[in-house]
Write a protein that holds these residues in place. Structure first.
Motif, PDB file in Angstrom:
ATOM      1  N   GLN A 193     101.630-121.328 144.152  1.00  0.00           N
ATOM      2  CA  GLN A 193     102.954-121.328 144.793  1.00  0.00           C
ATOM      3  C   GLN A 193     102.928-122.023 146.156  1.00  0.00           C
ATOM      4  OE1 GLN A 193     104.775-117.305 144.385  1.00  0.00           O
ATOM      5  NE2 GLN A 193     103.634-117.198 142.464  1.00  0.00           N
ATOM      6  N   LEU A 213     100.703-105.812 143.792  1.00  0.00           N
ATOM      7  CA  LEU A 213     100.521-107.152 144.385  1.00  0.00           C
ATOM      8  C   LEU A 213     100.384-108.221 143.297  1.00  0.00           C
ATOM      9  CD1 LEU A 213      97.975-106.829 147.357  1.00  0.00           C
ATOM     10  CD2 LEU A 213     100.330-107.591 147.469  1.00  0.00           C
ATOM     11  N   ALA A 244     104.611-110.953 148.375  1.00  0.00           N
ATOM     12  CA  ALA A 244     103.460-110.042 148.332  1.00  0.00           C
ATOM     13  C   ALA A 244     102.546-110.269 149.526  1.00  0.00           C
ATOM     14  CB  ALA A 244     102.687-110.254 147.027  1.00  0.00           C
ATOM     15  N   CYS A 245     102.366-111.541 149.862  1.00  0.00           N
ATOM     16  CA  CYS A 245     101.457-111.893 150.942  1.00  0.00           C
ATOM     17  C   CYS A 245     102.015-111.473 152.307  1.00  0.00           C
ATOM     18  CB  CYS A 245     101.202-113.401 150.921  1.00  0.00           C
ATOM     19  SG  CYS A 245     100.050-113.943 152.174  1.00  0.00           S
ATOM     20  N   TRP A 299     100.243-107.781 151.949  1.00  0.00           N
ATOM     21  CA  TRP A 299      98.820-108.049 152.091  1.00  0.00           C
ATOM     22  C   TRP A 299      98.420-108.419 153.525  1.00  0.00           C
ATOM     23  CZ3 TRP A 299      95.971-112.562 153.131  1.00  0.00           C
ATOM     24  CH2 TRP A 299      94.590-112.427 152.920  1.00  0.00           C
ATOM     25  N   PHE A 312      95.807-112.434 142.512  1.00  0.00           N
ATOM     26  CA  PHE A 312      96.613-112.698 143.708  1.00  0.00           C
ATOM     27  C   PHE A 312      96.381-114.090 144.285  1.00  0.00           C
ATOM     28  CE2 PHE A 312      97.352-112.237 148.352  1.00  0.00           C
ATOM     29  CZ  PHE A 312      98.717-112.009 148.286  1.00  0.00           C
ATOM     30  N   GLY A 370     106.061-114.869 140.509  1.00  0.00           N
ATOM     31  CA  GLY A 370     106.606-115.969 141.320  1.00  0.00           C
ATOM     32  C   GLY A 370     106.914-115.562 142.749  1.00  0.00           C
ATOM     33  N   TYR A 371     106.487-114.355 143.129  1.00  0.00           N
ATOM     34  CA  TYR A 371     106.794-113.881 144.489  1.00  0.00           C
ATOM     35  C   TYR A 371     105.510-113.654 145.292  1.00  0.00           C
ATOM     36  CZ  TYR A 371     111.367-113.150 142.430  1.00  0.00           C
ATOM     37  OH  TYR A 371     112.566-113.338 141.785  1.00  0.00           O
ATOM     38  N   ALA A 372     104.581-114.596 145.179  1.00  0.00           N
ATOM     39  CA  ALA A 372     103.303-114.438 145.890  1.00  0.00           C
ATOM     40  C   ALA A 372     103.513-114.415 147.404  1.00  0.00           C
ATOM     41  CB  ALA A 372     102.347-115.562 145.500  1.00  0.00           C
ATOM     42  N   PHE A 373     104.483-115.210 147.905  1.00  0.00           N
ATOM     43  CA  PHE A 373     104.727-115.205 149.360  1.00  0.00           C
ATOM     44  C   PHE A 373     105.238-113.839 149.821  1.00  0.00           C
ATOM     45  CE2 PHE A 373     105.538-120.078 149.503  1.00  0.00           C
ATOM     46  CZ  PHE A 373     104.165-120.293 149.453  1.00  0.00           C
ATOM     47  N   ALA A 386     102.900-111.323 142.550  1.00  0.00           N
ATOM     48  CA  ALA A 386     102.393-112.693 142.668  1.00  0.00           C
ATOM     49  C   ALA A 386     102.601-113.475 141.375  1.00  0.00           C
ATOM     50  CB  ALA A 386     100.912-112.663 143.048  1.00  0.00           C
ATOM     51  N   TRP A 387     102.316-112.843 140.257  1.00  0.00           N
ATOM     52  CA  TRP A 387     102.445-113.548 138.973  1.00  0.00           C
ATOM     53  C   TRP A 387     103.899-113.686 138.531  1.00  0.00           C
ATOM     54  CZ3 TRP A 387      99.334-116.610 136.212  1.00  0.00           C
ATOM     55  CH2 TRP A 387      97.987-116.633 136.562  1.00  0.00           C
TER      56      TRP A 387
END
Lengths: 65, 336
Positions: free
Chosen positions: A28, B235, B247-248, B252, A21, B242-245, B239-240
Protein backbone atom coordinates in the motif's frame (compact mmCIF):
# COMPACT_ATOMS: atom_id res chain seq x y z
CA UNK A 1 -3.51 -28.20 23.47
CA UNK A 2 -4.95 -24.70 23.01
CA UNK A 3 -2.13 -23.20 25.05
CA UNK A 4 0.43 -25.06 22.95
CA UNK A 5 -1.07 -23.72 19.71
CA UNK A 6 -1.07 -20.19 21.12
CA UNK A 7 2.55 -20.53 22.20
CA UNK A 8 3.55 -21.79 18.73
CA UNK A 9 1.71 -18.92 17.09
CA UNK A 10 3.41 -16.41 19.38
CA UNK A 11 6.78 -18.02 18.72
CA UNK A 12 6.32 -17.49 14.98
CA UNK A 13 4.79 -14.03 15.45
CA UNK A 14 7.65 -12.06 13.85
CA UNK A 15 7.27 -14.09 10.66
CA UNK A 16 3.47 -13.85 10.81
CA UNK A 17 3.83 -10.11 11.41
CA UNK A 18 5.99 -9.93 8.30
CA UNK A 19 3.37 -11.47 6.06
CA UNK A 20 0.31 -10.26 7.98
CA UNK A 21 1.25 -6.61 8.40
CA UNK A 22 4.52 -5.61 6.75
CA UNK A 23 3.55 -7.18 3.40
CA UNK A 24 0.27 -5.26 2.87
CA UNK A 25 1.79 -2.12 4.40
CA UNK A 26 4.66 -2.30 1.91
CA UNK A 27 2.29 -2.86 -1.02
CA UNK A 28 0.00 0.00 0.00
CA UNK A 29 2.95 2.33 0.60
CA UNK A 30 4.30 1.53 -2.89
CA UNK A 31 0.86 2.18 -4.37
CA UNK A 32 0.58 5.48 -2.48
CA UNK A 33 3.94 6.67 -3.85
CA UNK A 34 3.27 5.03 -7.24
CA UNK A 35 6.35 2.84 -7.08
CA UNK A 36 6.37 -0.34 -9.16
CA UNK A 37 7.69 -3.59 -7.78
CA UNK A 38 10.99 -4.84 -9.26
CA UNK A 39 11.51 -8.08 -11.24
CA UNK A 40 8.02 -7.95 -12.70
CA UNK A 41 6.47 -8.77 -9.34
CA UNK A 42 3.13 -7.39 -8.21
CA UNK A 43 3.29 -4.97 -5.29
CA UNK A 44 1.74 -7.44 -2.89
CA UNK A 45 4.05 -10.19 -4.19
CA UNK A 46 7.03 -7.97 -3.46
CA UNK A 47 5.52 -7.08 -0.07
CA UNK A 48 5.14 -10.75 0.82
CA UNK A 49 8.72 -11.48 -0.20
CA UNK A 50 10.09 -8.48 1.67
CA UNK A 51 7.88 -8.87 4.78
CA UNK A 52 8.24 -12.64 4.90
CA UNK A 53 12.03 -12.56 4.68
CA UNK A 54 12.31 -9.72 7.18
CA UNK A 55 9.97 -11.52 9.60
CA UNK A 56 11.93 -14.72 9.20
CA UNK A 57 15.15 -12.83 9.89
CA UNK A 58 13.59 -11.39 13.06
CA UNK A 59 12.43 -14.85 14.09
CA UNK A 60 15.89 -16.36 13.64
CA UNK A 61 18.01 -13.47 14.93
CA UNK A 62 15.64 -12.36 17.71
CA UNK A 63 15.70 -8.74 16.56
CA UNK A 64 14.29 -6.75 13.66
CA UNK A 65 17.48 -4.88 12.78
CA UNK B 1 -9.46 4.14 56.28
CA UNK B 2 -9.56 0.69 54.67
CA UNK B 3 -6.00 0.56 53.40
CA UNK B 4 -2.47 0.95 54.65
CA UNK B 5 -1.10 4.31 53.73
CA UNK B 6 2.28 3.30 52.53
CA UNK B 7 4.68 0.62 51.37
CA UNK B 8 6.95 -0.62 54.13
CA UNK B 9 10.09 -2.68 54.15
CA UNK B 10 9.99 -5.77 56.32
CA UNK B 11 12.08 -4.16 59.07
CA UNK B 12 9.89 -1.09 59.14
CA UNK B 13 6.72 -3.13 59.00
CA UNK B 14 7.79 -4.67 62.31
CA UNK B 15 7.88 -1.21 63.83
CA UNK B 16 4.31 -0.54 62.82
CA UNK B 17 2.75 -3.96 62.38
CA UNK B 18 0.30 -2.70 59.75
CA UNK B 19 -2.10 -5.15 58.12
CA UNK B 20 -3.02 -5.24 54.44
CA UNK B 21 -0.74 -4.66 51.46
CA UNK B 22 2.31 -4.24 53.69
CA UNK B 23 1.91 -7.86 54.69
CA UNK B 24 2.41 -8.89 51.08
CA UNK B 25 5.98 -7.69 51.02
CA UNK B 26 8.17 -10.70 50.57
CA UNK B 27 11.43 -11.04 52.45
CA UNK B 28 14.94 -11.44 51.20
CA UNK B 29 15.00 -8.37 49.02
CA UNK B 30 17.96 -6.67 50.63
CA UNK B 31 20.01 -9.77 51.34
CA UNK B 32 19.48 -11.59 48.07
CA UNK B 33 19.83 -8.59 45.79
CA UNK B 34 22.85 -7.22 47.57
CA UNK B 35 24.63 -10.57 47.34
CA UNK B 36 24.09 -10.74 43.58
CA UNK B 37 25.07 -7.16 42.94
CA UNK B 38 28.39 -6.09 41.48
CA UNK B 39 28.18 -2.70 43.20
CA UNK B 40 27.40 -1.38 46.63
CA UNK B 41 23.72 -0.68 47.23
CA UNK B 42 22.68 2.71 48.44
CA UNK B 43 20.74 2.87 51.69
CA UNK B 44 19.12 5.66 53.64
CA UNK B 45 21.02 6.66 56.79
CA UNK B 46 20.27 4.61 59.86
CA UNK B 47 18.36 6.70 62.34
CA UNK B 48 17.44 6.03 65.90
CA UNK B 49 14.15 4.13 66.11
CA UNK B 50 12.46 6.93 68.04
CA UNK B 51 13.42 9.47 65.37
CA UNK B 52 12.30 7.06 62.65
CA UNK B 53 8.90 6.53 64.19
CA UNK B 54 8.45 10.23 64.78
CA UNK B 55 9.35 11.13 61.20
CA UNK B 56 7.10 8.42 59.86
CA UNK B 57 4.15 9.73 61.85
CA UNK B 58 4.74 13.20 60.44
CA UNK B 59 5.06 11.75 56.95
CA UNK B 60 1.80 9.87 57.30
CA UNK B 61 0.00 12.96 58.56
CA UNK B 62 0.98 14.74 55.35
CA UNK B 63 0.15 11.73 53.18
CA UNK B 64 -3.33 11.36 54.63
CA UNK B 65 -4.25 14.80 53.34
CA UNK B 66 -3.48 13.83 49.76
CA UNK B 67 -4.86 10.29 49.54
CA UNK B 68 -7.16 9.52 46.58
CA UNK B 69 -10.79 10.50 47.05
CA UNK B 70 -13.05 8.53 44.65
CA UNK B 71 -15.19 11.60 44.01
CA UNK B 72 -12.17 13.55 42.81
CA UNK B 73 -10.95 10.59 40.78
CA UNK B 74 -13.99 10.60 38.48
CA UNK B 75 -12.10 12.76 36.03
CA UNK B 76 -9.74 9.84 35.36
CA UNK B 77 -12.73 7.65 34.47
CA UNK B 78 -14.37 10.26 32.25
CA UNK B 79 -11.18 11.08 30.36
CA UNK B 80 -10.14 7.46 29.93
CA UNK B 81 -13.48 6.25 28.64
CA UNK B 82 -13.92 9.35 26.48
CA UNK B 83 -10.49 9.00 24.89
CA UNK B 84 -10.94 5.27 24.38
CA UNK B 85 -14.29 5.80 22.67
CA UNK B 86 -12.81 8.53 20.48
CA UNK B 87 -9.89 6.30 19.52
CA UNK B 88 -12.26 3.49 18.51
CA UNK B 89 -14.38 5.93 16.48
CA UNK B 90 -11.31 7.04 14.59
CA UNK B 91 -10.98 3.68 12.88
CA UNK B 92 -14.19 3.88 10.81
CA UNK B 93 -13.87 7.65 10.44
CA UNK B 94 -10.40 7.40 8.87
CA UNK B 95 -11.32 4.31 6.86
CA UNK B 96 -14.21 6.23 5.31
CA UNK B 97 -11.90 9.24 4.86
CA UNK B 98 -14.25 11.45 6.87
CA UNK B 99 -11.30 12.74 8.88
CA UNK B 100 -7.60 12.78 7.89
CA UNK B 101 -5.28 10.26 9.45
CA UNK B 102 -2.50 12.52 10.78
CA UNK B 103 -4.40 14.23 13.62
CA UNK B 104 -5.71 10.80 14.60
CA UNK B 105 -2.14 9.51 14.70
CA UNK B 106 -1.16 12.35 17.05
CA UNK B 107 -4.17 11.66 19.26
CA UNK B 108 -3.54 7.90 19.33
CA UNK B 109 0.10 8.48 20.25
CA UNK B 110 -0.99 10.84 23.02
CA UNK B 111 -3.41 8.35 24.57
CA UNK B 112 -0.90 5.51 24.19
CA UNK B 113 1.67 7.51 26.16
CA UNK B 114 -0.64 9.05 28.73
CA UNK B 115 -3.19 6.23 29.06
CA UNK B 116 -0.89 4.40 31.40
CA UNK B 117 -1.48 7.03 34.11
CA UNK B 118 -5.20 6.23 34.74
CA UNK B 119 -4.42 2.53 34.37
CA UNK B 120 -1.73 2.98 37.01
CA UNK B 121 -4.23 4.61 39.37
CA UNK B 122 -6.56 1.68 38.78
CA UNK B 123 -3.76 -0.79 39.54
CA UNK B 124 -3.52 0.77 43.00
CA UNK B 125 -7.33 0.88 43.25
CA UNK B 126 -7.22 4.65 43.68
CA UNK B 127 -10.25 5.22 41.44
CA UNK B 128 -12.46 2.94 43.51
CA UNK B 129 -11.72 0.60 46.38
CA UNK B 130 -13.14 -2.95 46.37
CA UNK B 131 -16.55 -3.09 47.97
CA UNK B 132 -17.46 0.46 46.99
CA UNK B 133 -19.69 1.62 44.14
CA UNK B 134 -16.62 3.10 42.44
CA UNK B 135 -14.80 -0.21 42.13
CA UNK B 136 -16.52 -1.16 38.88
CA UNK B 137 -15.22 2.04 37.28
CA UNK B 138 -11.77 1.41 38.70
CA UNK B 139 -11.61 -1.96 37.00
CA UNK B 140 -13.13 -0.69 33.75
CA UNK B 141 -10.57 2.12 33.52
CA UNK B 142 -7.80 -0.38 34.15
CA UNK B 143 -9.10 -2.72 31.45
CA UNK B 144 -9.43 -0.18 28.64
CA UNK B 145 -6.67 2.35 29.34
CA UNK B 146 -3.79 0.23 28.10
CA UNK B 147 -5.51 -1.78 25.37
CA UNK B 148 -3.76 0.37 22.78
CA UNK B 149 -0.47 -0.82 24.28
CA UNK B 150 -1.59 -4.48 24.07
CA UNK B 151 -1.05 -4.54 27.81
CA UNK B 152 -3.75 -6.44 29.72
CA UNK B 153 -4.76 -5.04 33.09
CA UNK B 154 -4.34 -8.33 34.96
CA UNK B 155 -0.70 -8.52 33.91
CA UNK B 156 -0.05 -4.81 34.37
CA UNK B 157 -1.38 -4.82 37.94
CA UNK B 158 0.49 -7.94 39.02
CA UNK B 159 3.78 -6.78 37.53
CA UNK B 160 3.40 -3.32 38.98
CA UNK B 161 2.76 -4.67 42.47
CA UNK B 162 5.88 -6.79 42.14
CA UNK B 163 7.79 -3.73 41.05
CA UNK B 164 6.71 -1.99 44.24
CA UNK B 165 7.49 -4.90 46.53
CA UNK B 166 10.85 -5.69 44.93
CA UNK B 167 11.88 -2.30 43.62
CA UNK B 168 15.36 -2.38 42.05
CA UNK B 169 15.93 -6.04 42.85
CA UNK B 170 17.79 -7.35 39.76
CA UNK B 171 15.84 -10.60 39.70
CA UNK B 172 12.49 -9.86 41.30
CA UNK B 173 11.74 -6.36 39.99
CA UNK B 174 9.96 -6.86 36.62
CA UNK B 175 11.08 -3.39 35.49
CA UNK B 176 14.75 -3.86 36.28
CA UNK B 177 15.52 -4.51 32.59
CA UNK B 178 14.76 -0.85 31.82
CA UNK B 179 18.01 0.14 33.50
CA UNK B 180 20.52 1.94 31.25
CA UNK B 181 23.64 4.03 31.70
CA UNK B 182 22.16 7.31 30.49
CA UNK B 183 19.14 8.95 28.85
CA UNK B 184 20.07 8.15 25.25
CA UNK B 185 20.79 4.51 26.04
CA UNK B 186 17.56 4.38 28.02
CA UNK B 187 15.55 5.41 24.93
CA UNK B 188 17.45 2.88 22.81
CA UNK B 189 16.87 0.20 25.43
CA UNK B 190 13.11 0.77 25.39
CA UNK B 191 13.22 -0.37 21.77
CA UNK B 192 15.81 -3.12 22.18
CA UNK B 193 13.81 -4.63 25.04
CA UNK B 194 10.84 -5.10 22.71
CA UNK B 195 12.78 -7.13 20.16
CA UNK B 196 11.48 -10.70 19.73
CA UNK B 197 14.48 -12.35 21.38
CA UNK B 198 15.12 -9.75 24.09
CA UNK B 199 14.66 -10.31 27.80
CA UNK B 200 12.84 -7.09 28.46
CA UNK B 201 9.47 -5.42 28.43
CA UNK B 202 6.55 -7.81 27.91
CA UNK B 203 8.88 -10.78 27.27
CA UNK B 204 10.37 -10.29 30.70
CA UNK B 205 6.91 -9.85 32.21
CA UNK B 206 5.81 -13.17 30.74
CA UNK B 207 8.81 -14.90 32.25
CA UNK B 208 8.10 -13.24 35.61
CA UNK B 209 4.50 -14.45 35.48
CA UNK B 210 5.64 -17.99 34.71
CA UNK B 211 8.03 -17.86 37.65
CA UNK B 212 5.37 -16.50 40.03
CA UNK B 213 3.06 -19.32 38.97
CA UNK B 214 0.06 -18.37 41.14
CA UNK B 215 -3.50 -18.67 39.71
CA UNK B 216 -3.52 -14.87 39.28
CA UNK B 217 -0.26 -15.04 37.36
CA UNK B 218 -1.63 -17.79 35.13
CA UNK B 219 -4.73 -15.71 34.39
CA UNK B 220 -2.51 -12.73 33.59
CA UNK B 221 -0.35 -14.86 31.32
CA UNK B 222 -3.41 -16.19 29.50
CA UNK B 223 -4.85 -12.66 29.14
CA UNK B 224 -1.55 -11.42 27.75
CA UNK B 225 -1.29 -14.14 25.12
CA UNK B 226 -4.94 -13.79 24.07
CA UNK B 227 -4.69 -10.01 23.83
CA UNK B 228 -1.50 -10.27 21.80
CA UNK B 229 -3.07 -12.74 19.40
CA UNK B 230 -6.34 -10.80 19.16
CA UNK B 231 -4.52 -7.52 18.51
CA UNK B 232 -2.30 -9.06 15.85
CA UNK B 233 -5.36 -10.60 14.21
CA UNK B 234 -7.02 -7.18 14.19
CA UNK B 235 -3.93 -5.51 12.70
CA UNK B 236 -3.55 -8.19 10.03
CA UNK B 237 -7.24 -8.05 9.09
CA UNK B 238 -7.11 -4.26 8.75
CA UNK B 239 -3.91 -4.36 6.71
CA UNK B 240 -5.11 -7.06 4.33
CA UNK B 241 -8.43 -5.26 3.87
CA UNK B 242 -6.58 -2.30 2.36
CA UNK B 243 -6.29 -0.24 5.54
CA UNK B 244 -2.64 -0.82 6.42
CA UNK B 245 -2.08 2.92 6.97
CA UNK B 246 -4.98 3.03 9.44
CA UNK B 247 -3.56 0.01 11.29
CA UNK B 248 -0.11 1.54 11.25
CA UNK B 249 -0.92 5.10 12.30
CA UNK B 250 -3.80 4.47 14.68
CA UNK B 251 -2.48 1.41 16.46
CA UNK B 252 0.95 0.00 15.68
CA UNK B 253 3.13 3.14 15.61
CA UNK B 254 1.36 4.94 18.50
CA UNK B 255 1.78 1.78 20.57
CA UNK B 256 5.54 1.71 20.01
CA UNK B 257 5.99 5.42 20.60
CA UNK B 258 3.80 5.25 23.70
CA UNK B 259 5.65 2.26 25.13
CA UNK B 260 9.01 3.94 24.70
CA UNK B 261 7.72 7.13 26.33
CA UNK B 262 6.28 5.21 29.26
CA UNK B 263 9.34 3.05 29.75
CA UNK B 264 11.59 6.08 29.75
CA UNK B 265 9.59 8.42 31.95
CA UNK B 266 7.83 6.00 34.26
CA UNK B 267 10.57 3.45 34.72
CA UNK B 268 14.04 4.64 33.79
CA UNK B 269 13.93 8.30 34.80
CA UNK B 270 12.57 7.98 38.35
CA UNK B 271 14.60 4.89 39.26
CA UNK B 272 17.94 5.59 37.63
CA UNK B 273 20.56 4.36 38.57
CA UNK B 274 18.59 1.60 40.32
CA UNK B 275 21.14 1.27 43.08
CA UNK B 276 18.88 1.90 46.05
CA UNK B 277 16.94 -0.82 47.77
CA UNK B 278 15.03 0.82 50.59
CA UNK B 279 12.02 3.07 50.50
CA UNK B 280 14.00 6.30 50.59
CA UNK B 281 16.59 5.37 47.98
CA UNK B 282 14.76 3.22 45.43
CA UNK B 283 13.59 6.30 43.51
CA UNK B 284 15.19 9.67 42.88
CA UNK B 285 13.95 13.22 42.82
CA UNK B 286 14.98 14.86 39.56
CA UNK B 287 14.50 18.01 37.52
CA UNK B 288 13.86 17.90 33.79
CA UNK B 289 13.60 20.58 31.13
CA UNK B 290 10.44 18.95 29.72
CA UNK B 291 8.63 19.92 32.92
CA UNK B 292 5.96 18.42 35.13
CA UNK B 293 3.32 17.53 32.55
CA UNK B 294 5.51 16.02 29.85
CA UNK B 295 7.40 13.96 32.40
CA UNK B 296 4.00 12.74 33.61
CA UNK B 297 4.71 13.98 37.14
CA UNK B 298 7.53 11.48 37.59
CA UNK B 299 9.89 13.99 39.21
CA UNK B 300 8.00 13.29 42.44
CA UNK B 301 7.84 9.53 42.00
CA UNK B 302 9.26 9.01 45.48
CA UNK B 303 5.91 10.10 46.90
CA UNK B 304 4.19 7.42 44.84
CA UNK B 305 6.50 4.69 46.09
CA UNK B 306 6.08 5.83 49.68
CA UNK B 307 2.32 6.29 49.44
CA UNK B 308 0.78 4.63 46.34
CA UNK B 309 -2.64 5.80 47.50
CA UNK B 310 -1.75 9.38 46.61
CA UNK B 311 -2.91 9.93 43.02
CA UNK B 312 -0.46 11.10 40.39
CA UNK B 313 -1.85 14.63 40.17
CA UNK B 314 -1.29 15.17 43.90
CA UNK B 315 2.27 13.84 44.28
CA UNK B 316 3.80 17.22 43.49
CA UNK B 317 1.93 18.96 46.31
CA UNK B 318 2.51 16.10 48.73
CA UNK B 319 6.22 16.17 47.90
CA UNK B 320 6.70 19.81 48.77
CA UNK B 321 4.87 19.38 52.06
CA UNK B 322 6.83 16.22 52.84
CA UNK B 323 10.18 17.57 51.68
CA UNK B 324 11.64 18.56 55.10
CA UNK B 325 10.82 15.10 56.44
CA UNK B 326 12.31 13.39 53.38
CA UNK B 327 15.50 15.40 53.74
CA UNK B 328 15.84 14.20 57.32
CA UNK B 329 15.46 10.64 56.02
CA UNK B 330 18.43 11.21 53.74
CA UNK B 331 16.58 11.76 50.45
CA UNK B 332 18.44 14.06 48.06
CA UNK B 333 15.78 16.70 47.48
CA UNK B 334 18.20 19.25 46.01
CA UNK B 335 16.88 19.01 42.42
CA UNK B 336 13.41 20.29 43.41
Amino acid sequence: MGALVIRKLLYWMPFLFGIGFIAPLTAQTMAYWQIDAPLGLSRIGFGLLFGGLWGLYANIRGRWI
Amino acid sequence: MDRPLDDLTREEAEDYALPGDAGLIEGGVEGAAAERSAFEWRHAPQLDKHVRVNLRLQEREVAEKFMADPKHMRIYTVLTLGCFGLWLAMFPLTMMQIIPIWPCFLFATFIAAVGYIPSHEAMHRNIGRPGTKYHFWNELVGQVATLILIFPFSMARLMHMHHHYHCNDPVMDPDYTDGASGPIMAWVKTWLNRQPGADGSIHHYKRCLERIGTPEAQVALRDTMLLQLGSMGFLFALAWSGYAFVACFLFWLPRHLGLSYIRYWLSWAPHHPRDGLDRYTNTRVFRTWVGHWLSLGMQYHIVHHLYPGIPNHATKYAYYEMKPILEQRGVDCSPL
